[in-house]
Design an enzyme around this catalytic site. Structure first.
Site, PDB file in Angstrom:
ATOM      1  N   THR A  59       1.766  -6.089  -2.657  1.00  0.00           N
ATOM      2  CA  THR A  59       1.764  -7.163  -3.649  1.00  0.00           C
ATOM      3  C   THR A  59       2.591  -8.351  -3.151  1.00  0.00           C
ATOM      4  O   THR A  59       2.183  -9.511  -3.284  1.00  0.00           O
ATOM      5  CB  THR A  59       2.335  -6.642  -4.988  1.00  0.00           C
ATOM      6  OG1 THR A  59       1.539  -5.545  -5.423  1.00  0.00           O
ATOM      7  CG2 THR A  59       2.345  -7.727  -6.056  1.00  0.00           C
ATOM      8  N   ALA A  95       2.581   0.005   3.256  1.00  0.00           N
ATOM      9  CA  ALA A  95       2.957   1.268   3.897  1.00  0.00           C
ATOM     10  C   ALA A  95       2.503   2.491   3.106  1.00  0.00           C
ATOM     11  O   ALA A  95       2.032   3.472   3.676  1.00  0.00           O
ATOM     12  CB  ALA A  95       4.473   1.313   4.077  1.00  0.00           C
ATOM     13  N   CYS A 150      -4.620   1.247 -14.124  1.00  0.00           N
ATOM     14  CA  CYS A 150      -3.769   0.168 -13.640  1.00  0.00           C
ATOM     15  C   CYS A 150      -2.372   0.725 -13.457  1.00  0.00           C
ATOM     16  O   CYS A 150      -2.116   1.893 -13.711  1.00  0.00           O
ATOM     17  CB  CYS A 150      -3.791  -1.019 -14.594  1.00  0.00           C
ATOM     18  SG  CYS A 150      -2.993  -0.673 -16.140  1.00  0.00           S
TER      19      CYS A 150
HETATM   20  N1  PLP Z   1      -4.204  -4.748  -2.849  1.00  0.00           N
HETATM   21  C1  PLP Z   1      -4.986  -3.683  -3.040  1.00  0.00           C
HETATM   22  C2  PLP Z   1      -6.428  -3.759  -2.674  1.00  0.00           C
HETATM   23  C3  PLP Z   1      -4.453  -2.514  -3.590  1.00  0.00           C
HETATM   24  O1  PLP Z   1      -5.249  -1.446  -3.788  1.00  0.00           O
HETATM   25  C4  PLP Z   1      -3.083  -2.487  -3.938  1.00  0.00           C
HETATM   26  C5  PLP Z   1      -2.488  -1.289  -4.572  1.00  0.00           C
HETATM   27  O2  PLP Z   1      -3.178  -0.489  -5.174  1.00  0.00           O
HETATM   28  C6  PLP Z   1      -2.310  -3.627  -3.691  1.00  0.00           C
HETATM   29  C7  PLP Z   1      -2.888  -4.731  -3.149  1.00  0.00           C
HETATM   30  C8  PLP Z   1      -0.847  -3.649  -4.011  1.00  0.00           C
HETATM   31  O3  PLP Z   1      -0.141  -2.917  -3.024  1.00  0.00           O
HETATM   32  P1  PLP Z   1       1.331  -2.372  -3.337  1.00  0.00           P
HETATM   33  O4  PLP Z   1       1.181  -1.209  -4.245  1.00  0.00           O
HETATM   34  O5  PLP Z   1       1.878  -1.999  -1.998  1.00  0.00           O
HETATM   35  O6  PLP Z   1       2.081  -3.499  -3.959  1.00  0.00           O
END
Ligand code: PLP
Length: 389
Positions: A72, A204, A330
């Site tokens: 994110t 990660a 979610c």
């Molecule tokens: N982008 C996609 C396509 C995802 O599936 C996710 C998490 O499910 C994210 C971004 C966010 O990643 P993180 O959980 O490392 O913040």
């Protein structure tokens, strides 16, 4: 206790043994990667080794890797109207993205809401390239420069987007191209150079590293998104804050293993997933396989039993020993209508029943067998209740 089957790698993959070892070893050591004493220099060397390992996973130059805390944050860093290339300021007037992006992208981050244009997808969830062309042309004619963000693979369906084609078309209009490869990394081979995108996000915990690390990787290491927060000059001034050395080192170890194994895993994991899908479809003709006939990740299956709410199915399978997700789960654990399936035009009754099974490095034949057993135990009762309702 009966052995459990974990089919939720797209949510979080189990930590790989090599990542766990790297994490524990680095946690036990001391050293800020910015310090110049020997402990600090050791930490710096470990971070730089991880940088090379993460870069290799996506076929990029290690100098382009900006470590973040998660996927994110990597997306947030990329999605800004303000960039520098060397000493030249670049600014982007509009963000073009797709209706099936993860919410980490869909919100547009540092773009004002009225500067975010959401492009439609077809019935299989693939970006409509003619709509991209039209939007690029429209904005260019009005003198607006675009940043385009299109995911490499979808978290709910596994559908792979034509990012190479997106990059080629967008670059004709001098747009910048970001791709969220949080789900694709480690699951299919990736070459940033071949894709032609300018920026790529990875995380990660989706590839068997420890939580707490992600990366935005920039193809041209002279290109710098405006930092999200101010502070120290870590990551060559691109991301302030002391590096999370243990998680970064574990990320590197997981990336190295995923990179070494990816070609074979595409085949092995694809066979597991396909085996589960074909057995389920044969035994339960009522089960709908969403997006089976399109280029998709080998590990992801999106299935629906119309009339059975997804959360009911997830709970029944959980009780039967299998962990998978409601298609639209979610981060809060609440289940609402999936924006991805809605954008594909999947009828709400089916979308509300969609569940996602996602395999990964820890999956094996025994998981398929146990999952089949759990479906056999859970589904007849669910179907009876759905028919009676
Ligand atoms: N982008 C996609 C396509 C995802 O599936 C996710 C998490 O499910 C994210 C971004 C966010 O990643 P993180 O959980 O490392 O913040």
């Amino acid at each position: 206790m009966t052995e459990r089957t974990y089919l939720d790698h797209n949510a979080t993959a189990p930590v790989r043994p090599e990542a766990m070892a790297a994490l524990m070893e680095t946690l036990a050591a001391t050293g800020n990667a910015s310090a110049i004493h020997s402990e600090g220099r050791t930490a710096r060397a470990l971070v730089d080794r991880a940088r090379a390992q993460v870069a290799a996973l996506v076929g990029a130059d290690p100098r382009g890797v900006i470590f973040t805390s998660c996927g994110t944050e990597a997306d947030t860093l990329a999605l800004t109207p303000d960039y520098m290339r060397g000493s030249e300021a670049l600014s982007f007037d509009v963000l073009l993205t797709s209706a099936v992006e993860h919410s980490a992208v869909l919100r547009g981050h540092r773009f004002a809401a009225d500067k975010v244009e959401i492009l439609p997808v077809d019935a299989r969830g693939r970006l409509k390239l003619d709509e991209l062309d039209a939007a690029l042309a429209r904005h260019a004619t009005a003198g607006r420069r675009a940043l385009v963000s299109i995911m490499l693979a979808n978290n709910e369906t596994g559908v792979i987007q034509p990012v190479g084609e997106v990059a080629r078309r967008a670059h004709d209009y001098d747009a910048l191209v970001h791709t969220d490869a949080v789900q694709a990394a480690g699951r299919i081979p990736i070459s940033l150079a071949e894709l032609g995108a300018d920026l790529i996000s990875v995380s990660a915990h989706k590839i068997g590293g420890a939580p707490g690390a992600g990366a935005l990787i920039v193809a041209d290491h002279d290109l710098r998104p405006a930092p999200v927060f101010g502070g120290g000059g870590q990551e060559r001034g691109r991301r302030a804050g002391s590096e999370n050395v243990p998680s970064i080192v574990a990320f590197g170890a997981a990336a190295a293993r995923a990179f070494a194994d990816v070609e074979g895993e595409v085949v092995r994991i694809g066979a597991l997933r396909d085996g589960l899908e074909s057995a389920l479809r044969c035994e339960f003709p009522e089960l709908v396989l969403l997006v089976g006939d399109v280029d998709r990740l080998p590990n992801t299956s999106c299935l629906a039993l119309p009339g059975v709410p997804a959360e009911t199915m997830v709970i029944a399978l959980d009780l039967a020993g299998v962990a998978l997700s409601a298609g639209a789960a979610c981060s809060s654990g609440k289940v609402g209508p999936s924006h991805v399936l809605a954008a594909m035009g999947v009828p709400e009754r089916i979308a509300r029943s969609a569940v996602r099974a996602s395999f990964g490095w820890s999956s094996g034949e025994a998981d398929v067998e146990r999952a089949l057993g759990a479906f056999r135990r859970a589904l007849p009762g669910l179907l009876r209740r759905a028919r009676a309702a």
